[in-house]
Motif scaffolding. Structure first.
Motif, PDB file in Angstrom:
ATOM      1  N   ARG A 104      69.242  36.989  32.588  1.00  0.00           N
ATOM      2  CA  ARG A 104      69.243  38.351  32.052  1.00  0.00           C
ATOM      3  C   ARG A 104      68.385  39.272  32.920  1.00  0.00           C
ATOM      4  N   ALA A 138      76.804  42.595  36.540  1.00  0.00           N
ATOM      5  CA  ALA A 138      77.648  42.522  35.341  1.00  0.00           C
ATOM      6  C   ALA A 138      78.969  41.828  35.615  1.00  0.00           C
ATOM      7  N   THR A 183      69.537  45.879  30.773  1.00  0.00           N
ATOM      8  CA  THR A 183      69.078  47.265  30.667  1.00  0.00           C
ATOM      9  C   THR A 183      69.071  47.923  32.037  1.00  0.00           C
ATOM     10  N   ALA A 214      74.867  52.074  33.042  1.00  0.00           N
ATOM     11  CA  ALA A 214      74.783  50.973  32.076  1.00  0.00           C
ATOM     12  C   ALA A 214      76.013  50.863  31.190  1.00  0.00           C
ATOM     13  N   ALA A 231      75.476  47.611  28.850  1.00  0.00           N
ATOM     14  CA  ALA A 231      74.032  47.401  28.958  1.00  0.00           C
ATOM     15  C   ALA A 231      73.295  48.568  28.299  1.00  0.00           C
TER      16      ALA A 231
END
Lengths: 342, 342, 342, 342
Positions: free
Chosen positions: A8, A26, A36, A49, A54
């Motif tokens: 992560r 991603a 984030t 994001a 995200a």
């Protein structure tokens, strides 16, 4: 290699390279997850994001302390890098930071110390180390195929700066040639620079020469193993991104880098023709992706495969020596700590 | 072009390049005739002259004053060049002299003046100007295809010196890199060097470093049109003769030079393979022949197509600046007359 | 190698290739002398002979019987070749004949027999055997580097026929692809063709298709060692002369041929560019010269280094098989004597 | 392009290419999701599905009717393809099927009809259309840069079949050269084949020649626009995967394909060396990924960017014509429906 649960990651800085890294994390890299994105510019983090589900934040500090984040990818402006590395390391997060890791040797030392104290991986975005041709060339050097290095070359020619006024003082050394300095140090592994001389000019945008806004430079470095290296940069390559490297030694030579966009070739009434690479992220798409994939592995294994904090400091020392050489108009000598003597 | 009667040439110096020139004059070039070969070493001139039915002499002065000789080709040791040029010019003979034309600027000026006073063609053996790829590259520069030159490169990597002890002091600048200096000046036509810095070493034969017996060098030159140029040399290229050039400018780049011996390529279980060029006279056979053919034309037309005395002086000025830079350990500035300042 | 007295050659046929050969004999090749040039067209021989101080004649028979002539170089039209070879051999002269040596197998056999009976060298002008890249490729094949040949390719693309009406019937097989057939036989040394199929058309000049005036052809050959070979030709390559060869086998592959005129490369705003070869005598200047130099050596030593009469017959057999394949619209089989079966 | 919700795909066939596709769908392609993997071999689907959190099934029919699946990717053995395409289309699912789509023209027609009736996208896995160099070459052809195509070439050389006994009859045409047939048809867009002749053999594994177990083939195709095309295949390229294409026409030539693994080059005492590509999924990693990304786009937009069912039928028609040519030992003619005449 398959890792059981995704790594992560949080991303700081939502500019063009941040956006590219976000998509890599991603979508392109197995086993990573974008948690984030943080950027102080209103809306910037959100734009990067959202497509990947995200979170977005205006505050890097929140991201750094978020327990859901295992590693931090820093692609904010260069002047913010060192402080962010220190903060992330102190929060116990693994750190990937774009080059340059710092703009002073003091800041570089702080960043390295913070990561070491925290026992977290610290990787720096010298992406050329992950380009397949540069990696293949270096493997040949390590295998002894070129013998003792005697002459090295690394060059960066950029297709052009949209806004020359945006070039900051000494950018050519601190942000562009720093890639070449890392490449040269990496090719000539184990050797240290002892002399540096830089000739530079503002040929593309002469009005911006004052204050170090240089766009063309040639740097020669003498290493303590005798090797002489040349690094070259220019910001107006009309034919596209041109990144090449060369190591010549007592037993042979390796070269890396290819200007052509694909292997397609055309032959017509006017001669032979081929397309050239136009975008950095086209030329180094694979390298930019693989360096982050390696970072994810580093988080799980603790082993940093790319450039480390010490490597970033060594490249920075050369950039700072170039500035001294230009200001003094002469050859400068470096001490064992990488600082310019005299 | 066919010339009604052959151009009658005398050759001074029967070493390896003299022997090659003799065969070119006698056999490879339409419209030239080898009249006499002179060399003070007993038997040397005879060995080179006999196969072509030319006369042999121990005395260059006799050859120079021989009315049967229209032009003199000088391929004796470098230290004899300037005096022989002056003598031949004063005798009214056209002169082709191997590089370097002289070892001091005073001698270079004497040679140029003698030819000018006598009104005879004076051509210097910078053979790369006649290599088809270098000539094609330069034609593109003159056509404006690279725009204003900003970065140039010229390199010489020699497959090895049989006897390192035979390298004379400063040979790397005076006899090897002088080729690269001429190439850079010729590529960057109309511009003059204003700064020079040379880093050099004896990496191949460290025992011979004292006294300037250097085998590895990197030279950076700043020209008055802003262009920065790099010249590089080394004497231990195990893969063969490697001679390359590059001009990068505001509108593009040209490169010249190819290490491969032929276009044949092999692909086997170990990968791709190709043969490389081993001998200078293989790599530049065509150029060595064509420069003498051009000399024959110059004798008939008065127009020198290759490098002139002034070009040889300009290249020598850079070689001498390199020596000064190495001795001072710093960047040196050049005056309008090519002499090192300060 | 130096030969004590020059080899005295007579040249029959003063067309473009005759003129090139004349200059090679007189000027480019050590140890050969051009004695006489013969051509029945008034003034043609004179134009070629005069610049080199050679005699001119309207009558090939005179040249052939001239005691001053040691070897005869035949570059007259193809239909005259076989008779001239026979006459020269019978006069005891060494013979170099341009391809095709003959247009029928009977004539080829007569030519071979005449040379054998007279004990004179007979060399045929398959110049690609002397091109450095083709020779290097074949040396690798003979060294076993490609193992057993399995797939071969040879192609000829010509920049264009000035006057399509001048193309004679079956020229594409008899005069153009005969080069490729010799190359394939030479690459696949020791094997014999057993099947041939040719597809051909008049794509460049469709009006001339009737009567075999073809300009585009693809030929596939099966050899008795299992190898399959493709020969290809076309007369409208706008980018220049394109001659390539390839041998793929159980242990690797070799390729030969390069379309680029020099190694100079240009990179500009529109991409990468290079000049291509335009003239046959530019592309093969070295090969055309070296094949005649080898002929001179053959005259002195009796050893033919290039293609022999038997090689020319084997290439002709393939050209004739192609004609049969096109006329029958099918695959044809060849007997042990090279003749089409059935 | 970002698509709001991921495209949900099911994968049939968990062999090596299925496994690669699974990872592409799950990890490399933005906007796709791997829902289920089906394979009748116990454990096979599980092994491929598990790392990506997808379901595994022994039954393709279940996968096809699963409402969670929007599109089906078929990478099972060739003989199952046509029926699976029909079933998936009838279930209203978009279909991506590996080549060959079918092994008979009747099956090909059934598959095409099923997709047309159902109104679902049908894409076939001719991945070379997505390779950047082949795509660039074809774009030049479509732009008219080569003029009217006259000579084409496409070749496949495979580094070796682990188990020659596993080669099925006519595999070289149906499964290998079918790639080249599609490439040639695609390069020569708008033209139809009218004549085909194939010469083939079992040179790598002669024991398997009976029954069509061929490993080496050369195919020549005449198109109705006059162009002549050659396709070539072999299963024992020791130097690696070698896939190349070439289109020559009235206005120029394009080539595509490069055997080198990277642009790194080595020059040593034995000459020049470079690494070659060893694995199909290395050479075509980008193409294999991008063809599936295009399939995802086709599901959302209805526009198939890659090869369609009709293209697969046209390539199959050539494969079947080759078999007829080999069996008859002659040139075969094709009707307007692609069937062999006579």
């Amino acid at each position: 290699m398959t890792i059981s649960s995704p790594v992560r990651l949080g991303l700081i800085g939502a500019g063009w390279i941040g956006a590219f890294h976000a998509e890599s994390i991603a979508r392109r890299i197995p086993d990573t997850e974008l948690v984030t994105v943080a950027d102080p510019v209103p809306g910037a983090a959100e734009r990067v994001a959202a497509p990947f589900g995200a979170r977005a934040s205006l505050d890097a500090a929140d991201l750094i302390t978020d327990p859901a984040v295992e590693g931090v990818v820093i692609s904010s402006p260069a002047f913010t890098h060192a402080d962010l590395v220190v903060a992330a390391a102190q929060a116990g997060k693994a750190v990937f930071v774009e080059k340059p890791m710092a703009l002073t040797l003091e800041d570089a030392d702080r960043a390295i110390s913070a990561a070491a104290s925290a026992g977290v991986p610290l990787q720096v975005g010298f992406n050329r180390r992950f380009a397949t041709d540069f990696a293949a060339a270096r493997a040949l050097v390590l295998d002894g195929r070129v013998g003792t290095p005697q002459l090295l070359r690394s060059l960066t020619r950029d297709p052009g700066l949209a806004n020359p006024g945006a070039v900051k003082p000494w950018t050519i050394f601190n942000e562009t040639l720093i890639h070449d300095f890392d490449t040269l140090n990496w090719f000539n592994a184990g050797a240290s620079p002892v002399e540096v001389v830089a000739l530079a000019d503002a040929l593309v945008a002469p009005d911006f020469k004052d204050g170090g806004l240089l766009d063309t430079a040639v740097v020669t470095i003498r290493y303590d193993n005798g090797a002489l290296a040349v690094a070259e940069a220019n910001f107006s390559a009309v034919y596209g991104y041109d990144i090449r490297g060369e190591v010549f030694g007592s037993a042979g030579m390796v070269t890396a880098g290819d200007i052509h966009a694909t292997s397609a070739r055309y032959f017509g009434a006017d001669g032979a023709w081929a397309e050239t690479s136009r975008l950095n992220i086209d030329l180094f798409r694979q390298a930019y992706t693989d360096e982050l994939a390696a970072f994810a592995v580093a988080i799980r294994t603790g082993e940093v495969a790319g450039a480390r904090g010490e490597d970033a400091r060594a490249a920075l020392a050369l950039a700072l020596a170039c500035r001294a050489s230009v200001e003094r108009g002469t050859v400068v000598r470096l001490g064992a700590d990488g600082r310019v003597l005299g």
